[in-house]
Design an enzyme around this catalytic site. Structure first.
Site, PDB file in Angstrom:
ATOM      1  N   GLU A  28       0.875  -1.177   0.000  1.00 32.73           N
ATOM      2  CA  GLU A  28       0.000   0.000   0.000  1.00 32.73           C
ATOM      3  C   GLU A  28       0.903   1.215   0.000  1.00 32.73           C
ATOM      4  O   GLU A  28       1.649   1.444   0.947  1.00 32.73           O
ATOM      5  CB  GLU A  28      -0.891  -0.009   1.249  1.00 32.73           C
ATOM      6  N   CYS A  53      -2.274   8.645   3.585  1.00 36.46           N
ATOM      7  CA  CYS A  53      -2.209   8.332   2.157  1.00 36.46           C
ATOM      8  C   CYS A  53      -3.533   8.636   1.474  1.00 36.46           C
ATOM      9  O   CYS A  53      -3.593   8.833   0.261  1.00 36.46           O
ATOM     10  CB  CYS A  53      -1.797   6.878   1.931  1.00 36.46           C
TER      11      CYS A  53
END
Length: 524
Positions: free
Chosen positions: A296, A330
């Site tokens: 990720e 993020c």
């Protein structure tokens, strides 16, 4: 260990968030902060198999909101100790993989129960070590509990042959598809969700029957240690989780390239994720498998607003998405692309809301706190200087007072879609506003990035919304709400393109990444 039958488990439900508008909850958090402060400056060992190992080299964890405050001194592994941890994990795997899925899940459920009882203690440590305010820390802890509960249930479900993967029947054969563990994995969580993502990545790996080497982020190693200690308290066998803080260049690369590493689970920047992917792709002498990488990575997330939208709701969502935890997510909405007919109105309101954010110590629960360290601090200020050349500074743009890494929430207007502020992940409290001629151009501008993690579209036109659902290219797309705040089991999380492998953490597919499917066929 006694186990709970699957049909007797309560249905999965997300852990409720704490209402800090209630005086009793505020006081409980203040008590927890005082308790954690009484523990500051301790030393923390490595955990390798049954051993707790102190090393002379230490990682010093500093409070980013008060640089005079040392959270703790954490032992630092070298390659020799990393190899020792690998051997401990390999040995533990031989017995751990044979533990029934329901029994493995029970460890997670017990950990969730204890974490729930000590929720404010975990959150208070994040206030001090990561710079989160009350709400951000509480949400992080709640998500960690969610991961433990959800992945425990998911492993029980996958272990049920009929539930997980029913097969077509043919005469004369008994066929089964089962999910078995991979082996030893390296888990590398980020500092921005130092409990939730650390717990989620680790719990998914071990409940699937794997053993792990946990290398926490060097800025938040104490909260990771607190989780490892919790798992030890619930009786998790030695060697299932091995706690090995250390340098990415020294032990991170070593373990990623190790022939016995079966998988690497990583959350962090695009650059590091690509390096891990490249190292893992090379076959080391003695390696007999293709390593699996679950990555990720970054995001350049944005909110698109058209002229039919509820403009107040859009402005509130833009500010919350851009500046929650100082933009250090993020999923943070660091771009807002607004149709020109309403651009001025939305931009004005975004600036007003941004200027209402008060900056200060997280332990005093200010809306805006510090960024994580001096490296981030310098990088974000450099991007602000770049922004002065690329757009119009609407608010912020400077350091903020305080004995920590404080930066004013900053908004730039009229930024070109190709500008660095619109293309590169800043990971800080910097928002770029761009103007589009119409809603379709706004969507095209949103898609003009190498990332594809989260996005949001504000509109009241159902035909436009239907088209946006098809054409906005990201892993998590939200309509008429902020682009942060994915819930376990509700919003499986993972992105496209350079945002990673679209692993969908917190979803029904996630544990498959830590297992391999084995088909057995027996002739009657």
């Amino acid at each position: 260990m006694s186990t709970t039958p699957f049909n007797e488990l309560k249905p999965y439900a997300n852990e409720p968030f704490t209402d800090f508008g209630m005086q009793a909850n505020q006081e409980a958090m203040e008590t927890a902060i005082a308790q954690i402060k009484s523990e500051l400056g301790r030393t923390y060992p490595l955990k390798i198999g049954v051993q707790m190992i102190e090393t002379e080299p230490k990682i010093t964890s500093i409070n980013p909101g008060n640089l005079d405050e040392v959270i703790g001194f954490v032992s630092k592994a070298n390659q020799e100790l990393a190899e020792q941890a690998m051997q401990a994990a390999l040995a533990a795997f031989e017995t751990w993989k044979q533990v029934p899925a329901r029994e493995r899940a029970e460890y997670l459920f017990k950990a969730a129960t204890l974490m729930r009882e000590r929720k404010h203690e975990f959150s208070a440590l994040m206030l001090l070590e990561a710079g989160k305010n009350y709400v951000e820390a509480d949400v992080d802890t709640a998500e960690a509990i969610d991961f433990l509960e959800f992945y425990g249930r998911e492993m029980i479900r996958l272990s049920n042959v009929n539930e997980a993967q029913p097969l077509a029947k043919i005469p004369g054969e008994d066929n089964r598809l089962t999910y078995i563990p991979l082996g030893v994995g390296v888990v590398i969580p980020p500092w921005n969700f130092p409990l939730a993502i650390c717990v989620g990545m680790t719990a998914a790996a071990i409940v699937s029957g794997n053993t792990v080497l946990l290398k926490p982020a060097s800025t938040t190693p104490v909260i990771a240690y607190k989780f490892v200690a919790l798992m030890q308290e619930v009786g998790l066998p030695p060697g299932v989780i091995n706690y090995v803080p250390g340098s990415g260049a020294e032990i991170g690369d070593y373990l990623t390239s190790h022939p016995k590493t079966r998988f690497v689970s990583f959350t962090g920047s695009k650059e590091v994720g690509l390096r891990i992917n490249k190292l893992a792709a090379d076959t080391a002498p003695g390696q007999i498998w293709i390593k699996r990488v679950i990555a990720e990575m970054g995001g350049k997330d944005g909110i698109v607003v058209d002229e039919t939208a509820d403009l107040e709701a859009a402005a509130v969502a833009i500010v919350a998405s851009a500046f929650g935890f100082q933009g250090q997510k993020c999923s943070a909405g660091s771009r807002a692309i607004i149709v020109e007919a309403v651009y001025d109105e939305v931009a004005k309101r975004v600036v007003e809301l941004t200027e209402q954010l008060q900056i200060g110590l997280p332990e005093h629960n200010f809306a805006a706190g510090p960024v994580i360290d001096n490296i981030s601090f310098a990088r974000i200020l450099d991007y602000i200087d770049i922004g002065r050349e690329e757009g119009e500074l609407l608010t912020g743009g400077a350091k903020a007072p305080g004995n920590g890494y404080y930066i004013q929430p900053t908004v730039f207007g009229d930024v070109d879609v190709k500008a660095r502020l619109m293309q590169e992940e800043i990971f800080g409290p910097v928002l770029a506003l761009a103007k589009a001629q119409d809603w379709r151009e706004a969507i095209a501008m949103y898609n003009d990035t190498e990332f594809g993690l989260t996005g949001s579209y504000f509109s009241t036109d159902n035909d436009r919304i239907a088209e946006a659902l098809d054409t906005i290219h990201c892993g998590n797309l939200y309509i008429n709400r902020k682009c942060t705040g994915a819930l376990v089991g509700v919003h499986p999380f993972g992105g496209f393109n350079m945002s990673g492998t679209d692993s969908k953490a917190g979803g029904h597919d996630y544990l498959l990444l830590f297992t391999q499917a084995k088909l057995t066929s027996r002739k009657r």
